[in-house]
Design an enzyme around this catalytic site. Structure first.
Site, short mmCIF file in Angstrom:
data_model
loop_
_atom_site.label_atom_id
_atom_site.label_comp_id
_atom_site.label_asym_id
_atom_site.label_seq_id
_atom_site.Cartn_x
_atom_site.Cartn_y
_atom_site.Cartn_z
N TYR A 244 2.28 -5.56 19.06
CA TYR A 244 1.61 -5.02 17.89
C TYR A 244 0.29 -4.36 18.28
CZ TYR A 244 -0.30 -4.82 13.14
OH TYR A 244 -0.83 -4.40 11.94
N VAL B 97 13.77 3.15 9.49
CA VAL B 97 12.91 4.02 10.30
C VAL B 97 13.13 3.83 11.80
CG1 VAL B 97 11.16 4.15 8.50
CG2 VAL B 97 10.97 2.38 10.26
N MET C 229 0.81 -1.21 0.00
CA MET C 229 0.00 0.00 0.00
C MET C 229 0.84 1.26 0.00
SD MET C 229 -3.42 -0.74 2.27
CE MET C 229 -2.53 -1.29 3.77
N ASP D 284 12.04 3.94 2.33
CA ASP D 284 12.01 2.53 2.71
C ASP D 284 13.45 2.09 2.97
OD1 ASP D 284 11.59 -0.51 2.47
OD2 ASP D 284 9.57 0.23 2.12
N VAL E 102 -6.61 -6.60 4.48
CA VAL E 102 -6.42 -5.98 3.16
C VAL E 102 -5.71 -7.00 2.27
CG1 VAL E 102 -5.47 -4.01 1.91
CG2 VAL E 102 -6.17 -3.74 4.30
#
Length: 243
Positions: A157, A61, A19, A38, A191
């Site tokens: 999570y 990140v 996505m 990324d 998704v």
């Protein structure tokens, strides 16, 4: 096609695939200059192929110094950042192939989950809000999860993608209001970015197409959503109503 983001600048993490990649391409199609961020350098090279005004930025990140450098690179290239979408994330159990119960997980696995799913979003917020404060405009989008909202045995999570994400979103909304920028979060259910998502039940009997989630994010970034801030929008086909 309507060019809702003509002349604007979007920074999207997790942009080499899924996505994140789709979102970047949609931003670009609607006129934005887009920083694809990324850790996957090869994936970034493929993701930006054929996209005008695209800037690939390799960044882990989890590393604040790299986040600092990333934001600086984007501002130097494009002059500002109008939209920050924190797409990078994922279940540490799946990505690190560690399907253990919570108390059996190595602490390094839990740390990875918190670093990628929560700490990284705080890092990018920290650096990008400085830019938005200066220009007095912008939208920050955090990515949560429907599974985090209803609860999950994957405690790390679930924590990062639920209560912590709602709190971060509201905090940034309160902080940003006086400087003209908004903060929202999106909590998807299943998704179809992976085939097994099709097997997860929802009230509507299917998983979301990636474009459905991307379209919601684009709407929240657009001027038509200018009165929405501090909110978490769930897009799960009614999955949480099955609990």
């Amino acid at each position: 096609m309507e060019k809702r983001f003509e002349g604007k600048v979007a920074l999207v993490t997790g942009a080499a695939s899924g996505m994140g990649k789709l979102l970047c391409r949609c931003f670009a199609e609607e006129g934005a200059m887009v920083a694809f961020v990324d850790i996957d350098e090869k994936g970034l090279a493929a993701a930006i192929c054929g996209v005008e005004n695209a800037l690939p930025v390799v960044c882990d990140v989890r590393d604040f110094k790299q986040v600092e450098k990333c934001v600086k690179t984007v501002v130097e290239a494009f002059g500002t950042i109008d939209y920050l979408v924190n797409m990078a994330g994922g279940s540490e159990e799946r990505i690190l192939n560690s399907p253990r119960e919570f108390c059996d997980q190595p602490i390094e696995v839990l740390d990875w989950g918190l670093d990628v799913n929560l700490r990284a979003q705080i890092y990018f917020d920290h650096e990008v809000t400085r830019v938005m404060r200066e220009h007095r405009t912008g939208v920050i989008v955090h990515i949560g999860s429907q599974s985090g909202i209803v609860g999950t045995a994957n405690a790390t999570y679930g924590t990062a993608k639920s209560g912590a994400m709602v709190g971060l979103t509201r905090s940034m909304a309160i902080y940003g209001a006086k400087y003209g920028f908004r903060s929202v979060s999106v909590a998807p259910g299943p998704v179809l970015t992976r085939t097994n998502m099709a097997n997860m039940p929802t009230l509507l009997g299917r998983a979301a197409e990636p474009r459905e989630v991307v379209d919601l994010i684009l709407y929240l970034c657009s001027d038509k959503a200018a009165f929405i801030t501090g909110e978490c929008v769930v897009i799960d086909g009614g999955r949480q109503l099955l609990r």
